[in-house]
Motif scaffolding. Structure first.
Motif, PDB file in Angstrom:
ATOM      1  N   LEU A 236       1.160  -1.700  -0.323  1.00 27.07           N
ATOM      2  CA  LEU A 236       0.255   0.206   0.608  1.00 27.07           C
ATOM      3  C   LEU A 236       1.188   1.290   0.087  1.00 27.07           C
ATOM      4  CD1 LEU A 236      -2.667   1.344   0.190  1.00 27.07           C
ATOM      5  CD2 LEU A 236      -2.364   1.140   2.431  1.00 27.07           C
ATOM      6  N   PRO A 237       0.437   2.225  -0.454  1.00 27.24           N
ATOM      7  CA  PRO A 237       1.820   3.468  -1.446  1.00 27.24           C
ATOM      8  C   PRO A 237       1.254   4.681  -0.176  1.00 27.24           C
ATOM      9  CG  PRO A 237      -0.329   3.648  -2.690  1.00 27.24           C
ATOM     10  CD  PRO A 237      -0.469   2.138  -2.429  1.00 27.24           C
ATOM     11  N   LEU A 238       1.820   5.666   0.096  1.00 21.51           N
ATOM     12  CA  LEU A 238       1.406   6.347   1.066  1.00 21.51           C
ATOM     13  C   LEU A 238       0.621   7.378   0.672  1.00 21.51           C
ATOM     14  CD1 LEU A 238       5.524   7.629   2.288  1.00 21.51           C
ATOM     15  CD2 LEU A 238       3.742   5.997   3.759  1.00 21.51           C
ATOM     16  N   PRO A 239      -0.638   7.627   1.615  1.00 23.04           N
ATOM     17  CA  PRO A 239      -0.877   8.618   0.846  1.00 23.04           C
ATOM     18  C   PRO A 239      -0.587   9.856   0.776  1.00 23.04           C
ATOM     19  CG  PRO A 239      -1.778   8.874   3.622  1.00 23.04           C
ATOM     20  CD  PRO A 239      -0.051   7.161   3.208  1.00 23.04           C
ATOM     21  N   ASN A 240      -1.560  10.097  -1.043  1.00 21.44           N
ATOM     22  CA  ASN A 240      -1.065  11.449  -1.701  1.00 21.44           C
ATOM     23  C   ASN A 240      -2.490  12.543  -1.178  1.00 21.44           C
ATOM     24  OD1 ASN A 240      -0.456  13.529  -3.126  1.00 21.44           O
ATOM     25  ND2 ASN A 240      -1.170  12.659  -5.472  1.00 21.44           N
ATOM     26  N   LYS A 241      -2.155  13.379  -0.071  1.00 18.04           N
ATOM     27  CA  LYS A 241      -3.123  14.174   0.634  1.00 18.04           C
ATOM     28  C   LYS A 241      -3.477  15.243  -0.708  1.00 18.04           C
ATOM     29  CE  LYS A 241      -2.454  12.434   5.186  1.00 18.04           C
ATOM     30  NZ  LYS A 241      -2.008  12.711   6.510  1.00 18.04           N
ATOM     31  N   THR A 242      -4.828  14.997  -0.657  1.00 18.11           N
ATOM     32  CA  THR A 242      -5.422  16.686  -1.870  1.00 18.11           C
ATOM     33  C   THR A 242      -6.841  16.602  -0.975  1.00 18.11           C
ATOM     34  OG1 THR A 242      -6.651  15.142  -2.954  1.00 18.11           O
ATOM     35  CG2 THR A 242      -4.534  16.287  -3.969  1.00 18.11           C
ATOM     36  N   CYS A 243      -6.766  17.859  -1.529  1.00 19.84           N
ATOM     37  CA  CYS A 243      -8.556  18.807  -0.444  1.00 19.84           C
ATOM     38  C   CYS A 243      -9.295  17.935  -0.978  1.00 19.84           C
ATOM     39  CB  CYS A 243      -8.612  19.940  -0.747  1.00 19.84           C
ATOM     40  SG  CYS A 243      -9.898  20.715  -0.380  1.00 19.84           S
ATOM     41  N   VAL A 244     -10.043  17.845  -0.379  1.00 26.31           N
ATOM     42  CA  VAL A 244     -11.390  16.546  -1.141  1.00 26.31           C
ATOM     43  C   VAL A 244     -12.643  18.038  -1.003  1.00 26.31           C
ATOM     44  CG1 VAL A 244     -12.122  16.236   1.550  1.00 26.31           C
ATOM     45  CG2 VAL A 244     -13.013  14.565  -0.398  1.00 26.31           C
ATOM     46  N   ASP A 245     -13.431  17.178  -1.859  1.00 22.39           N
ATOM     47  CA  ASP A 245     -14.396  17.726  -2.383  1.00 22.39           C
ATOM     48  C   ASP A 245     -15.643  16.623  -1.791  1.00 22.39           C
ATOM     49  OD1 ASP A 245     -17.141  18.760  -3.178  1.00 22.39           O
ATOM     50  OD2 ASP A 245     -15.840  19.111  -5.687  1.00 22.39           O
ATOM     51  N   TRP A 246     -16.413  16.780  -1.024  1.00 24.07           N
ATOM     52  CA  TRP A 246     -17.687  15.714  -0.685  1.00 24.07           C
ATOM     53  C   TRP A 246     -18.499  15.451  -1.928  1.00 24.07           C
ATOM     54  CZ3 TRP A 246     -15.518  12.845   3.368  1.00 24.07           C
ATOM     55  CH2 TRP A 246     -15.000  13.389   4.162  1.00 24.07           C
ATOM     56  N   GLN A 247     -19.077  16.282  -1.788  1.00 23.77           N
ATOM     57  CA  GLN A 247     -20.128  16.141  -3.302  1.00 23.77           C
ATOM     58  C   GLN A 247     -19.578  15.754  -4.000  1.00 23.77           C
ATOM     59  OE1 GLN A 247     -23.015  17.682  -2.900  1.00 23.77           O
ATOM     60  NE2 GLN A 247     -24.122  16.346  -4.336  1.00 23.77           N
ATOM     61  N   THR A 248     -18.950  16.103  -4.463  1.00 21.52           N
ATOM     62  CA  THR A 248     -17.572  14.561  -5.861  1.00 21.52           C
ATOM     63  C   THR A 248     -18.176  12.970  -5.371  1.00 21.52           C
ATOM     64  OG1 THR A 248     -17.194  16.912  -7.564  1.00 21.52           O
ATOM     65  CG2 THR A 248     -16.177  14.385  -7.918  1.00 21.52           C
ATOM     66  N   LEU A 249     -17.035  13.418  -4.567  1.00 23.32           N
ATOM     67  CA  LEU A 249     -16.520  11.669  -3.924  1.00 23.32           C
ATOM     68  C   LEU A 249     -17.764  10.941  -3.667  1.00 23.32           C
ATOM     69  CD1 LEU A 249     -14.831   9.760  -2.970  1.00 23.32           C
ATOM     70  CD2 LEU A 249     -14.807  10.877  -0.948  1.00 23.32           C
ATOM     71  N   THR A 250     -19.170  11.702  -2.498  1.00 24.54           N
ATOM     72  CA  THR A 250     -20.427  10.614  -2.479  1.00 24.54           C
ATOM     73  C   THR A 250     -20.839  10.976  -3.812  1.00 24.54           C
ATOM     74  OG1 THR A 250     -22.078  13.053  -2.667  1.00 24.54           O
ATOM     75  CG2 THR A 250     -20.770  12.418  -0.362  1.00 24.54           C
ATOM     76  N   GLU A 251     -21.047  11.349  -5.061  1.00 25.65           N
ATOM     77  CA  GLU A 251     -21.768  11.687  -6.122  1.00 25.65           C
ATOM     78  C   GLU A 251     -21.285  10.217  -6.943  1.00 25.65           C
ATOM     79  OE1 GLU A 251     -21.957  14.238  -8.258  1.00 25.65           O
ATOM     80  OE2 GLU A 251     -23.607  15.750  -7.415  1.00 25.65           O
ATOM     81  N   GLN A 252     -19.764   9.967  -6.558  1.00 30.73           N
ATOM     82  CA  GLN A 252     -19.229   8.678  -6.925  1.00 30.73           C
ATOM     83  C   GLN A 252     -19.483   7.245  -6.600  1.00 30.73           C
ATOM     84  OE1 GLN A 252     -14.631  10.087  -7.045  1.00 30.73           O
ATOM     85  NE2 GLN A 252     -15.312  10.899  -9.118  1.00 30.73           N
ATOM     86  N   LEU A 253     -19.789   7.883  -4.496  1.00 28.12           N
ATOM     87  CA  LEU A 253     -19.805   6.068  -4.605  1.00 28.12           C
ATOM     88  C   LEU A 253     -21.640   5.870  -4.703  1.00 28.12           C
ATOM     89  CD1 LEU A 253     -18.464   7.477  -0.738  1.00 28.12           C
ATOM     90  CD2 LEU A 253     -17.244   5.350  -2.771  1.00 28.12           C
ATOM     91  N   LYS A 254     -22.467   6.998  -4.937  1.00 27.16           N
ATOM     92  CA  LYS A 254     -24.050   6.646  -5.551  1.00 27.16           C
ATOM     93  C   LYS A 254     -23.721   6.112  -6.752  1.00 27.16           C
ATOM     94  CE  LYS A 254     -26.414   9.545  -2.581  1.00 27.16           C
ATOM     95  NZ  LYS A 254     -27.365  11.013  -1.857  1.00 27.16           N
ATOM     96  N   GLN A 255     -22.577   5.288  -7.670  1.00 22.57           N
ATOM     97  CA  GLN A 255     -23.202   4.828  -8.725  1.00 22.57           C
ATOM     98  C   GLN A 255     -22.746   3.590  -8.287  1.00 22.57           C
ATOM     99  OE1 GLN A 255     -19.887   7.533 -11.474  1.00 22.57           O
ATOM    100  NE2 GLN A 255     -21.370   9.129 -11.096  1.00 22.57           N
ATOM    101  N   HIS A 256     -21.674   3.340  -7.552  1.00 23.65           N
ATOM    102  CA  HIS A 256     -21.976   1.647  -7.063  1.00 23.65           C
ATOM    103  C   HIS A 256     -22.697   1.595  -6.321  1.00 23.65           C
ATOM    104  CE1 HIS A 256     -18.386   2.164  -8.725  1.00 23.65           C
ATOM    105  NE2 HIS A 256     -17.692   3.599  -9.035  1.00 23.65           N
ATOM    106  N   TYR A 257     -23.528   1.549  -5.239  1.00 20.17           N
ATOM    107  CA  TYR A 257     -23.975   1.225  -4.069  1.00 20.17           C
ATOM    108  C   TYR A 257     -25.462   2.088  -3.983  1.00 20.17           C
ATOM    109  CZ  TYR A 257     -20.228  -2.249  -3.719  1.00 20.17           C
ATOM    110  OH  TYR A 257     -19.376  -3.117  -3.950  1.00 20.17           O
ATOM    111  N   GLN A 258     -26.026   2.135  -2.851  1.00 17.73           N
ATOM    112  CA  GLN A 258     -27.005   2.879  -2.593  1.00 17.73           C
ATOM    113  C   GLN A 258     -26.942   3.188  -1.610  1.00 17.73           C
ATOM    114  OE1 GLN A 258     -31.238   1.257  -3.790  1.00 17.73           O
ATOM    115  NE2 GLN A 258     -32.401   2.746  -1.879  1.00 17.73           N
ATOM    116  N   PHE A 259     -27.100   4.374  -0.491  1.00 16.89           N
ATOM    117  CA  PHE A 259     -26.975   4.388   0.728  1.00 16.89           C
ATOM    118  C   PHE A 259     -27.952   6.093   0.805  1.00 16.89           C
ATOM    119  CE2 PHE A 259     -23.407   6.403  -1.459  1.00 16.89           C
ATOM    120  CZ  PHE A 259     -22.898   7.900  -0.791  1.00 16.89           C
ATOM    121  N   GLU A 260     -28.237   6.128   2.231  1.00 14.41           N
ATOM    122  CA  GLU A 260     -28.405   7.601   2.516  1.00 14.41           C
ATOM    123  C   GLU A 260     -27.688   8.579   2.798  1.00 14.41           C
ATOM    124  OE1 GLU A 260     -32.536   9.640   5.363  1.00 14.41           O
ATOM    125  OE2 GLU A 260     -31.849   7.488   5.036  1.00 14.41           O
ATOM    126  N   LEU A 261     -28.046   9.630   2.772  1.00  9.53           N
ATOM    127  CA  LEU A 261     -26.668  10.785   2.710  1.00  9.53           C
ATOM    128  C   LEU A 261     -27.603  11.562   4.048  1.00  9.53           C
ATOM    129  CD1 LEU A 261     -23.615  12.048   3.017  1.00  9.53           C
ATOM    130  CD2 LEU A 261     -24.496  13.079   0.833  1.00  9.53           C
TER     131      LEU A 261
END
Length: 456
Positions: free
Chosen positions: A310-335
């Protein structure tokens, strides 16, 4: 004048005494001669005994006056030195005395002032070191308690105050009173005179168990025995060592398996070419089976190797809206709730992999899909360290106490086709971000997986 200044003080005092006595004798002799010439007048006013007494008193006064003049500067210097030494006795090194007098007095005054300056610097250096030491101790994550011989707390760092009294001051409290509000495991460990490891649970169902190391020391200070108690959180360190061992084992096994799988795959291709003209369906089935199992084994090795490398994390500022939309493309959940306002940086790819694994487990838990939720909120630890908490909840069957205690271990899985690397990989990623992961059963039904990540 310079030659006189080099004469020692002792010689000057002897010379002054001799000079004073000589002046007194000369005065007495002169008075006696003068009175002898005026004997008639003297006999009219003084008796012979009274006359000698007057001469003696005059000579004594002259000697005293001359001695006072000779020792006046010496007395001033000695008084200044005495006052300076009294200040030293009171731990006041800010005083300095005037440099005056002859060579020895001047040298003594200069030596005193140099000593005072050195002591001031030493005291300032010690004070700065004490501040630095106190800052280091207060910032240490290790719990430190200093007790007197009556088991009363003399000193405690910030970690100790948060562990025992929610961050409030505990100096002056007795150890017995302090242990009234802490878990029984901690009480037993502190009452045990031996050093060693002990486990401490943070919740009711024992799903989040921490490992601590207790060590003691004793020393004599100001005629009294003092007892030092150190508590060190070992959970993360033990986890890291455990994971390091697993990674080493995985790398060795992967290397050996790859050395065997690669020739097998090559021989299958060679066998297909050689037997192509035979067109035997049984041979085709044999080659297909070997190729399929080799491919499956290669994929199996790849999954384990990914955990081991496992490589060391490459940290960048997160966009929560984009991240949750990508997750919803794979699995259903309630935010649930709103996104945190404080900016947070982490490896988005690795964190997405963590959340996908957790959502996948939630979907496979037997929970209704509409009862699977994801919540992201700001949170802080008891130290207090600012961060955020990510929780994935489901309404499935949950986990037993035995499964909860082993769920984060590599190769442990309750699924028939599971590799046992999903949750360990999540833990490895979270801890690489200086965070922590915990699992606990919900009060009503299902499982809650909590991720805590620091804001920085």
């Amino acid at each position: 004048m310079s030659q006189i200044s080099h004469i020692s003080l002792r010689v000057k005092l002897i010379a002054s005494c001799v000079s004073s006595v000589a002046m007194g004798l000369l005065l007495a002799f002169a008075l006696q001669l003068w009175l002898a010439r005026t004997a008639v007048i003297t006999k009219a006013f003084f008796e012979p005994q009274s006359l000698y007494l007057v001469i003696f008193i005059c000579c004594l006064l002259l000697v005293a006056w001359l001695s006072f003049l000779a020792t006046r500067r010496l007395d001033t210097s000695l008084q200044a030195l005495e006052l300076g030494l009294l200040n030293f006795k009171d731990n006041d090194f800010s005083v300095s005395i005037p440099v005056s007098g002859n060579g020895q007095l001047r040298a003594l005054a200069e030596l005193f002032n140099e000593s005072a300056q050195t002591l001031r610097k030493e005291r300032q250096y010690i004070y700065q070191r004490e501040l630095l030491l106190d800052k280091v101790i207060q910032s240490s994550p290790n719990v430190m308690l200093l007790l007197d011989d009556e088991q009363r707390i003399i000193y405690a760092n910030d970690a100790a105050r948060h562990l025992f009294n929610n961050g409030l001051r505990i100096e002056g409290m007795s150890l017995e009173k302090l242990l009234q509000e802490v878990p029984q495991e901690l009480v037993s460990a502190l009452n045990n005179p031996k050093d060693g490891l002990f486990s401490l649970s943070n919740d009711a169902d024992n799903s989040d168990i921490e490992t601590w190391h207790l060590s003691r020391g004793q020393f004599l200070l100001n005629g009294q025995f003092h007892h030092l108690v150190l508590l060190k959180q070992m959970t993360r360190e033990l986890n890291r060592q455990e994971v390091a061992v697993w990674k080493k084992v995985i790398r060795i096994i992967s290397h050996e398996l790859n050395n065997s799988v690669a020739p097998i795959a090559s021989m299958v291709n060679s066998g297909r070419v050689i037997t192509k003209e035979l067109n035997d369906p049984k041979l085709k089935l044999i080659f297909d089976t070997i190729e399929d199992r080799s491919s499956h084994l290669s994929q199996f090795i790849f999954n384990y190797a990914r955990f081991a490398k496992l490589p060391l994390p490459n940290k960048t500022c997160v966009d929560w809206q984009t991240l949750t939309e990508q997750l919803k493309q794979h699995y259903q959940f309630e935010l649930l709730g709103e996104f945190p306002q404080r900016p947070v940086s982490f490896d988005v790819i690795q964190m997405e992999q963590v959340l996908l694994n957790l959502l996948k487990n939630a979907h496979e838990s037997g929970s209704d899909l509409d009862r699977i939720s994801l919540e992201i909120r700001e949170s802080s630890l008891s130290d207090p360290t600012q961060g955020l908490c990510i929780e994935v909840k489901d309404a499935g069957v949950g986990m037993s106490a035995d499964v909860l205690s082993q769920a984060l271990l590599p190769f442990y899985s309750t699924k028939q086709s599971g590799t046992g690397l999903g949750l360990p990989l999540c833990r490895e990623i979270i801890e690489a971000h200086d965070g922590r992961i915990s699992l606990h059963n919900r009060d009503e039904k299902g499982l809650c997986v909590s991720l805590w990540l620091p804001s920085t």
